[in-house]
Structures are given as C-alpha cells and as structure tokens.
Design a protein around this motif. Structure first.
Motif, PDB file in Angstrom:
ATOM      1  N   ALA A 129       1.004  -1.192  -0.080  1.00 12.53           N
ATOM      2  CA  ALA A 129       0.074  -0.232  -0.040  1.00 12.53           C
ATOM      3  C   ALA A 129       0.675   1.293   0.029  1.00 12.53           C
ATOM      4  O   ALA A 129       0.584   2.311  -0.522  1.00 12.53           O
ATOM      5  CB  ALA A 129      -0.951  -0.024   1.320  1.00 12.53           C
ATOM      6  N   ALA A 130       1.919   1.145   0.782  1.00 14.33           N
ATOM      7  CA  ALA A 130       2.827   2.510   0.896  1.00 14.33           C
ATOM      8  C   ALA A 130       3.518   2.466  -0.571  1.00 14.33           C
ATOM      9  O   ALA A 130       3.720   3.731  -1.098  1.00 14.33           O
ATOM     10  CB  ALA A 130       4.023   2.265   1.959  1.00 14.33           C
ATOM     11  N   LEU A 131       3.873   1.349  -1.239  1.00 14.98           N
ATOM     12  CA  LEU A 131       4.576   1.622  -2.431  1.00 14.98           C
ATOM     13  C   LEU A 131       3.535   2.148  -3.567  1.00 14.98           C
ATOM     14  O   LEU A 131       3.747   3.287  -4.177  1.00 14.98           O
ATOM     15  CB  LEU A 131       5.030   0.169  -2.764  1.00 14.98           C
ATOM     16  CG  LEU A 131       5.922   0.380  -4.260  1.00 14.98           C
ATOM     17  CD1 LEU A 131       7.166   1.285  -4.248  1.00 14.98           C
ATOM     18  CD2 LEU A 131       6.291  -1.284  -4.487  1.00 14.98           C
ATOM     19  N   LEU A 132       2.251   1.933  -3.496  1.00  9.43           N
ATOM     20  CA  LEU A 132       1.476   2.002  -4.520  1.00  9.43           C
ATOM     21  C   LEU A 132       0.861   3.796  -4.161  1.00  9.43           C
ATOM     22  O   LEU A 132       0.829   4.414  -5.029  1.00  9.43           O
ATOM     23  CB  LEU A 132      -0.005   1.169  -4.477  1.00  9.43           C
ATOM     24  CG  LEU A 132       0.148  -0.161  -5.122  1.00  9.43           C
ATOM     25  CD1 LEU A 132      -1.095  -0.710  -4.718  1.00  9.43           C
ATOM     26  CD2 LEU A 132       0.472  -0.229  -6.482  1.00  9.43           C
ATOM     27  N   LEU A 133       1.011   4.089  -2.966  1.00  7.98           N
ATOM     28  CA  LEU A 133       0.594   5.365  -2.364  1.00  7.98           C
ATOM     29  C   LEU A 133       1.458   6.353  -2.863  1.00  7.98           C
ATOM     30  O   LEU A 133       1.288   7.322  -3.519  1.00  7.98           O
ATOM     31  CB  LEU A 133       0.206   5.491  -1.140  1.00  7.98           C
ATOM     32  CG  LEU A 133      -0.342   6.657  -0.340  1.00  7.98           C
ATOM     33  CD1 LEU A 133      -1.704   7.334  -1.147  1.00  7.98           C
ATOM     34  CD2 LEU A 133      -0.359   6.890   1.034  1.00  7.98           C
ATOM     35  N   ILE A 134       2.733   5.995  -2.822  1.00 10.27           N
ATOM     36  CA  ILE A 134       3.897   6.859  -2.964  1.00 10.27           C
ATOM     37  C   ILE A 134       4.174   7.034  -4.612  1.00 10.27           C
ATOM     38  O   ILE A 134       4.185   8.201  -5.183  1.00 10.27           O
ATOM     39  CB  ILE A 134       5.522   6.445  -2.408  1.00 10.27           C
ATOM     40  CG1 ILE A 134       5.190   6.720  -0.852  1.00 10.27           C
ATOM     41  CG2 ILE A 134       6.270   7.274  -3.033  1.00 10.27           C
ATOM     42  CD1 ILE A 134       6.249   5.909  -0.260  1.00 10.27           C
ATOM     43  N   THR A 135       3.674   5.821  -5.245  1.00 12.33           N
ATOM     44  CA  THR A 135       3.752   6.282  -6.752  1.00 12.33           C
ATOM     45  C   THR A 135       2.508   6.901  -7.023  1.00 12.33           C
ATOM     46  O   THR A 135       2.882   7.687  -8.189  1.00 12.33           O
ATOM     47  CB  THR A 135       3.712   4.746  -7.254  1.00 12.33           C
ATOM     48  OG1 THR A 135       4.859   3.928  -6.780  1.00 12.33           O
ATOM     49  CG2 THR A 135       4.006   4.903  -8.688  1.00 12.33           C
ATOM     50  N   THR A 136       1.571   6.738  -6.685  1.00 14.39           N
ATOM     51  CA  THR A 136       0.301   7.430  -7.262  1.00 14.39           C
ATOM     52  C   THR A 136       0.664   9.013  -6.981  1.00 14.39           C
ATOM     53  O   THR A 136       0.388   9.944  -7.801  1.00 14.39           O
ATOM     54  CB  THR A 136      -0.883   7.074  -6.434  1.00 14.39           C
ATOM     55  OG1 THR A 136      -1.104   5.769  -6.651  1.00 14.39           O
ATOM     56  CG2 THR A 136      -2.020   7.752  -7.034  1.00 14.39           C
ATOM     57  N   LEU A 137       1.128   9.309  -5.781  1.00 10.62           N
ATOM     58  CA  LEU A 137       1.573  10.605  -5.543  1.00 10.62           C
ATOM     59  C   LEU A 137       2.432  11.425  -6.440  1.00 10.62           C
ATOM     60  O   LEU A 137       2.201  12.468  -6.928  1.00 10.62           O
ATOM     61  CB  LEU A 137       1.882  11.020  -3.939  1.00 10.62           C
ATOM     62  CG  LEU A 137       0.800  10.628  -2.835  1.00 10.62           C
ATOM     63  CD1 LEU A 137       1.356  10.678  -1.645  1.00 10.62           C
ATOM     64  CD2 LEU A 137      -0.406  11.715  -3.125  1.00 10.62           C
ATOM     65  N   LEU A 138       3.404  10.600  -6.627  1.00  9.42           N
ATOM     66  CA  LEU A 138       4.292  11.044  -7.727  1.00  9.42           C
ATOM     67  C   LEU A 138       3.776  11.162  -8.976  1.00  9.42           C
ATOM     68  O   LEU A 138       4.069  12.225  -9.682  1.00  9.42           O
ATOM     69  CB  LEU A 138       5.637  10.124  -7.786  1.00  9.42           C
ATOM     70  CG  LEU A 138       6.465   9.839  -6.514  1.00  9.42           C
ATOM     71  CD1 LEU A 138       7.629   8.789  -6.598  1.00  9.42           C
ATOM     72  CD2 LEU A 138       7.210  11.071  -6.120  1.00  9.42           C
ATOM     73  N   GLY A 139       3.015  10.322  -9.361  1.00 10.86           N
ATOM     74  CA  GLY A 139       2.358  10.558 -10.858  1.00 10.86           C
ATOM     75  C   GLY A 139       1.510  11.813 -10.698  1.00 10.86           C
ATOM     76  O   GLY A 139       1.416  12.494 -11.855  1.00 10.86           O
ATOM     77  N   ILE A 140       0.691  11.950  -9.973  1.00 14.59           N
ATOM     78  CA  ILE A 140      -0.310  12.950  -9.611  1.00 14.59           C
ATOM     79  C   ILE A 140       0.383  14.307  -9.802  1.00 14.59           C
ATOM     80  O   ILE A 140       0.200  15.200 -10.440  1.00 14.59           O
ATOM     81  CB  ILE A 140      -1.344  12.966  -8.559  1.00 14.59           C
ATOM     82  CG1 ILE A 140      -2.222  11.778  -8.394  1.00 14.59           C
ATOM     83  CG2 ILE A 140      -1.996  14.324  -8.172  1.00 14.59           C
ATOM     84  CD1 ILE A 140      -3.078  11.394  -7.372  1.00 14.59           C
ATOM     85  N   ASN A 141       1.546  14.254  -8.933  1.00 17.41           N
ATOM     86  CA  ASN A 141       2.178  15.879  -9.045  1.00 17.41           C
ATOM     87  C   ASN A 141       3.015  15.985 -10.288  1.00 17.41           C
ATOM     88  O   ASN A 141       2.904  17.212 -10.930  1.00 17.41           O
ATOM     89  CB  ASN A 141       3.583  15.435  -7.747  1.00 17.41           C
ATOM     90  CG  ASN A 141       4.090  16.745  -7.623  1.00 17.41           C
ATOM     91  OD1 ASN A 141       3.853  17.823  -7.293  1.00 17.41           O
ATOM     92  ND2 ASN A 141       5.731  16.632  -8.056  1.00 17.41           N
TER      93      ASN A 141
END
Length: 382
Positions: A129-141
């Motif tokens: 979950a942490a890996l997916l969340l960090i990746t999603t935030l990087l993509g959104i930014n």
C-alpha cells in the motif's frame, strides 16, 4: 527474479513464469495505445504473480499507478488507487500462503515454525500500500506539472495568435485609412487641377495673364498635394529621414474657407456658411474637412451646368451637421454612374466612426450630401 525462482529445491512452476512474462510484455506494448486495458492487465498480472509467479510483475502495477496519476485527473487516479489497494490486500494474502498452499517463491524454503498469518498479511499489505500510494502521489504531482505547463504553452500560443490577429487587423485598418486619405487628397487635387488647366487652355489666347495665374494655381495645388502624399507615405514607412514631412499638420475645419476658395478658383460657384465654433478635436475637424472636400470634388467632377453650390456646416453642442447642395440645370450623374463610388464609401466610414449618419443622392435637380456627426463633449473637456 525468475532465475532465483527456478533454483532447486524450492522451484516455482516454469509455465507460470513464462506466461506471466509474456503477459507483462503485452501490457508494456499496450500501455500507450490502450491505457485502460493495460491498467487492468497490469493489476491482474501483479495479483497472479504474487500467487504463482516470481513477484516481478508487481512492478507493472507500480508503473500503471504512476501513469494513471500522470495522465488522468486526480479523482480518477484516487479511484484507481482504491482498486489497486483491494488487489494489494488479496496479493498480501497470497504472499502469506506461498510455500504452504501456493507454490514456493524465489526459491525460499517454507517457515519451520508457525507464524502469525494476520501479522504477515498486515506487513505485506502495508508495504504494498505504501509503495502504491507513493507512486500515485508522484504521478499526480508530475501530471499536475505537465498539465500546468501544457496550459501555459497553450495560453502562450493563444496570445501569439491574438497578437498576430490584432496586428493584421491594425494593418488592415491602417491600409484602409491610407487608401481613404489618398483617395480624398488625389481625387480632389486632380479634379481641381484638371478644371483649372482646362480654363487656362481656353483663356491662353485671349487672356494670357489669367492663363498664367491659373497655371500657377495648378502648380501650387500640385505641390500641396505632393506634400500631403509624402506625409501619408512617410507615416506608413515610419521613416525619420524627413521629419518636416511627418510633422506636417492635417487639415481641419479651420481650413474650410481656403478649401472653398480653391474650388471657386477652379470655376465652381460655391458658397460657405459656418455656424457655431468648431471644437479642439483635430480628428473631428479632419473628418468634416474630408466630407466637404469629397462632396465638392464630386460636384466639380460630375456636375452639369451647376448654377451654385451651398455648403453649410453647423456646430452644435452635441453634434455637427454638414450639408453640401449643388443646384444644376441637369441631373448631376447619369443613371449608369449613380452607384456608390469609393468616395461615398469613404464618407460613410468616416461618419460611422462618430456614430452618425449620411445621406447622398439627387435633390432638387442637383445632388445633396447631408451628414450628421455626434460629438463627445466629455471627452473634449477631459
């Protein structure tokens, strides 16, 4: 990771590694042309890899979440993250069963001692979950920055287009203004010069002194016209080599008496009547001057047996009225020549700038031009 999974004695089935590898290649090929299908395939392969593969296909889910955040709207990215977290929960459960109910993973031996399955699931799920969340935030930014830069580029391109359109409109208006001024200047001057020259030619034998004076007026009119043409062309070129030409004043309402005298010298029986005081608006004065000039030019050029021409200019508080009426023994223009010419169109354009109206047509055996222009008293006081 496949090589580690094939080391004995705890081997992952070869068919699953090959099938998942081929599926991963297909997802990578489709990720640009068919993003939704590639996203679904990446999530399915990642879940299957945690159950019967080497776990390498989990990177497809990480890449898919980054692309969703990069390309889609934030709401879509968060929805996709919710789906990914549900699959991550299932994948974490599958990881707790590897080596017991499910095939071995990465050649690791099954645990010897009993372990807390719930704690293992929680650890695996937290990591995923942490890996997916960090990746999603990087993509959104990154996606927000890309969209912002795209909007800035689009706005800059739009501003360039608007600038070019405004420049083209300004050039067209300037060309129209120059054409209108050139028509008024040249048509008036040539008409006067032709009329005076004809009179000088007829009087050359019997009245040579008058003929000489008439030719002098022709020369003076030509020099004045040349100066006005040079001024107009100089303003178009923006050439500083002849500042005395560029600074030459425009004619205004104060020069109406001299204008009438020029036409009278050319043989046109014209009379001027001015009531009221003209304002200090140079543009309005030029407009009035050009309307009277064009009307008298038409009378001199097209008139037939003209007995008299009456010019009336009345300055009122909020408007100025112009009437130019010629009285002739015959119609001013033949029927075939009564279509609006360039001069009449130019007068209509000048009047429209002051929210006025103009009428031109046969009247009382001759031709009558009546114009009304509105004045802005507040703009003059300011």
């Amino acid at each position: 990771m496949a090589a580690l999974s094939l080391e004995p004695p705890f081997v992952t089935p070869l068919w699953s590694l090959v099938a998942l590898g081929v599926g991963g290649i297909v997802v990578l090929v489709l990720r640009h042309r068919h993003p939704p299908a590639a996203f679904g395939g990446a999530m399915a392969l990642a879940l299957a890899s945690t159950a019967v593969g080497s776990g390498a296909e989990g990177m497809l889910a990480v890449g898919a979440m980054y692309l969703v955040g990069l390309r889609a709207r934030p709401m879509t990215a968060w929805s996709a993250l919710g789906v990914a977290l549900l699959l991550a929960a299932a994948g974490a459960r599958a990881l707790t069963l590897r080596g017991t109910r499910l095939p071995h993973m990465l050649g690791s031996a099954p645990p010897i001692e009993a372990r807390d399955t719930l704690l293992d699931w929680l650890n695996f799920f937290s990591l995923l979950a942490a890996l997916l969340l960090i990746t999603t935030l990087l993509g959104i930014n990154a996606g927000h920055r890309r969209r912002q830069l795209g909007e800035l580029r689009q706005r800059a391109a739009q501003l360039v287009r608007e600038r070019d359109q405004q420049a083209e409109t300004a050039r067209a208006q300037e060309r129209e203004r120059i054409a209108r001024e050139m028509h008024d200047v040249i048509a008036h001057s040539l008409t006067v010069m032709i009329a005076v020259s004809d009179g000088a030619r007829l009087a050359a034998d019997e009245k040579p002194q008058q003929a000489k004076e008439a030719m002098g007026r022709v020369a003076e009119t030509g020099r004045r016209t040349l100066g006005e043409v040079r001024r107009l062309l100089g303003s178009v070129r923006a050439d500083d080599t002849e500042p005395h030409v560029l600074q030459a004043p425009q004619p205004d309402a104060a020069r109406l008496p001299s204008l009438v005298q020029d036409f009278a010298a050319a043989g046109l029986p014209v009379r001027l009547a001015v009531t009221g005081s003209p304002p200090a608006d140079a543009a309005l004065g030029l407009t009035v001057y050009r309307i009277v000039q064009e009307s008298l030019t038409n009378s001199l050029r097209h008139g037939r047996e003209i007995r008299s021409v009456e010019v009336e200019v009345a300055w009122h508080d909020g408007e100025v009225r112009i009437i130019v009426q010629d009285f002739s023994a015959a119609p001013l223009l033949p029927t075939a020549e009564r279509s609006p010419g360039r001069g009449l169109v130019g007068m209509q354009e000048r009047v429209a700038l002051y929210d006025g109206d103009i009428e031109a047509g046969p009247h009382g055996g001759g031709w009558r031009v009546s114009a009304r222009l509105r004045r802005d008293e507040r703009g003059e006081r300011e």
